[in-house]
Design an enzyme around this catalytic site. Structure first.
Site, PDB file in Angstrom:
ATOM      1  CB  SER A  94     -37.685  10.439  13.495  1.00  0.00           C
ATOM      2  OG  SER A  94     -36.546  10.348  12.718  1.00  0.00           O
ATOM      3  CB  THR A 214     -36.312  11.851  19.140  1.00  0.00           C
ATOM      4  OG1 THR A 214     -36.985  10.917  18.310  1.00  0.00           O
ATOM      5  CG2 THR A 214     -36.843  11.711  20.559  1.00  0.00           C
ATOM      6  CB  VAL A 225     -41.667  10.196  27.703  1.00  0.00           C
ATOM      7  CG1 VAL A 225     -40.222  10.684  27.756  1.00  0.00           C
ATOM      8  CG2 VAL A 225     -42.628  11.378  27.837  1.00  0.00           C
ATOM      9  CG  ASP A 227     -34.137   6.184  24.177  1.00  0.00           C
ATOM     10  OD1 ASP A 227     -35.122   6.330  23.414  1.00  0.00           O
ATOM     11  OD2 ASP A 227     -32.966   6.139  23.762  1.00  0.00           O
ATOM     12  N   GLY A 250     -36.910   3.089  22.298  1.00  0.00           N
ATOM     13  CA  GLY A 250     -36.547   3.706  23.568  1.00  0.00           C
ATOM     14  C   GLY A 250     -36.885   2.863  24.783  1.00  0.00           C
TER      15      GLY A 250
HETATM   16  C1  SD4 Z   1     -37.606   6.854  21.110  1.00  0.00           C
HETATM   17  N1  SD4 Z   1     -35.263   6.399  20.832  1.00  0.00           N
HETATM   18  O1  SD4 Z   1     -38.420   7.735  21.262  1.00  0.00           O
HETATM   19  C2  SD4 Z   1     -36.360   7.174  20.311  1.00  0.00           C
HETATM   20  C3  SD4 Z   1     -36.622   6.913  18.862  1.00  0.00           C
HETATM   21  C4  SD4 Z   1     -35.381   6.821  18.045  1.00  0.00           C
HETATM   22  O2  SD4 Z   1     -34.348   6.285  16.093  1.00  0.00           O
HETATM   23  O3  SD4 Z   1     -34.295   7.056  18.457  1.00  0.00           O
HETATM   24  N2  SD4 Z   1     -35.424   6.414  16.849  1.00  0.00           N
HETATM   25  O4  SD4 Z   1     -37.761   5.706  21.525  1.00  0.00           O
END
Ligand code: SD4
Length: 336
Positions: A94, A214, A225, A227, A250
């Protein structure tokens, strides 16, 4: 005083534990995931600097950031170099290389960074460049802008000498092909995104910086997109107060501007732990379907006290402080 379990993954010296008192409610990591030395320790001692804290079990990244801080370099430098370790790890699915693709099979990366001055730089939906955190720093330092997206971000990176590379590994391609057979999209708690890095560091001068990097949600819609690269949501730093960063779904973090909220709550006097808990509760109040997704926050205040909290069990953090690189399973909301 409560007994708490801390899991020690690495120790450079035999110094006694002086972990920040705000790391609370910790539990053991399941033994099949780690072969840690487990110690029961009481943590009432004062937090010390420097410190690095990150989402998930990213001991190699926190170790790198710590090494940079020990060289007397800035928290900003530590964040960039620490995050780059996981971005280059093909096995982490990820972040950076090996990230799971969107539903069209493209690996698209989001990242942002903030320094002690409160400057911010980000790239969103960038392809083919292994180190979005480093490109985000360049956006912050070398352009009049704060966010570059897609092709523009990639071209900017290439113009600076970053190499174009195929980020889709065989393992991630295979996982995507399997997923396509189901043709149903549902984020899976803590499974499809288990190592998105949000990292906060305080250097020897007491200055705070943070980063978040990420590949976003696996099999997301093209162009989505999250967070992570958005100031105030995936990350926020205020060098007078502290910093916070997020992981998980996110969309929920964006709707509640979670990291900014945590920093503002700390400004009002809450501890990092109390602030993380309040930010999770805001999400739960707004989203009755919280059973179906995970969000986790970490925070640090100016003193080096930390907090971490998530909706569900299964969230981990890694903290490097007092020469000890420690993974914790923080407290969480949804106790069955
Ligand atoms: C998102 N927050 O793109 C990120 C994914 C993430 O652990 O943090 N996963 O939404």
């Amino acid at each position: 005083m409560k007994r708490r379990n801390f899991i020690k993954n690495a120790s450079l010296t035999g110094v006694g534990l002086t972990v920040g008192s705000a790391i609370i409610g910790c539990k053991e990591i399941p033994s099949e995931e780690k072969t840690p030395i487990i110690e029961n320790k009481e943590s009432e001692l004062t937090a010390t600097l420097p410190i690095v804290i990150a989402t998930w079990n990213v001991e190699n990244s926190t170790a790198k950031a710590w090494e940079v801080l020990q060289e007397g370099k800035s928290s900003l430098e530590a964040i960039e170099q620490g995050c780059m370790i996981e971005e280059a790890n093909a096995e982490g699915q990820s972040v950076g290389l090996g990230g799971l693709p969107d539903r069209d099979g493209n690996v698209t990366l989001d990242a942002c960074i903030m320094n002690k001055e409160g400057d911010y730089g980000a790239v969103v939906c960038m392809q083919n460049i292994i180190h979005p955190i480093a490109v985000a720093r360049k956006v912050m330092e070398d352009t009049p802008h704060v966010i570059l997206a897609g092709k523009g971000a990639e071209q900017f990176a290439v113009s600076l000498g970053f190499k174009r590379e195929n980020l889709l590994t065989e393992a991630s391609k295979k996982a995507w092909e399997e997923w396509k057979k189901t043709s149903e999209y549902k984020p899976i708690i803590n499974i499809e995104n288990h190592d998105t890095i949000g990292m906060l560091a305080i250097d020897k001068n007491g200055d705070i910086a943070g980063g978040c990097t990420t590949s976003g949600l696996a099999y997301k819609m093209a162009g989505r997109v999250g967070d992570s690269p958005i100031i105030g949501s995936g990350l926020f730093i205020d060098n007078e107060i502290g910093g916070a960063t997020a992981t998980g779904l996110g969309e929920e973090v964006l709707k509640t501007v979670g990291s900014f909220l945590i920093v503002e709550l700390m400004r009002q006097g809450k501890s990092p732990q109390e602030a993380c808990e309040e930010a999770i509760k805001r999400i739960i109040k707004k989203s009755p379907n919280f059973e179906n997704f995970q969000v986790g926050y970490i925070a640090v205040n100016k003193k080096g006290e930390t907090g971490a909290y998530s909706i569900h069990e299964g969230f981990y953090t890694t903290t490097y402080q007092n020469n000890e690189n420690i993974s914790n399973a923080p407290d969480f909301y949804n106790k069955k």
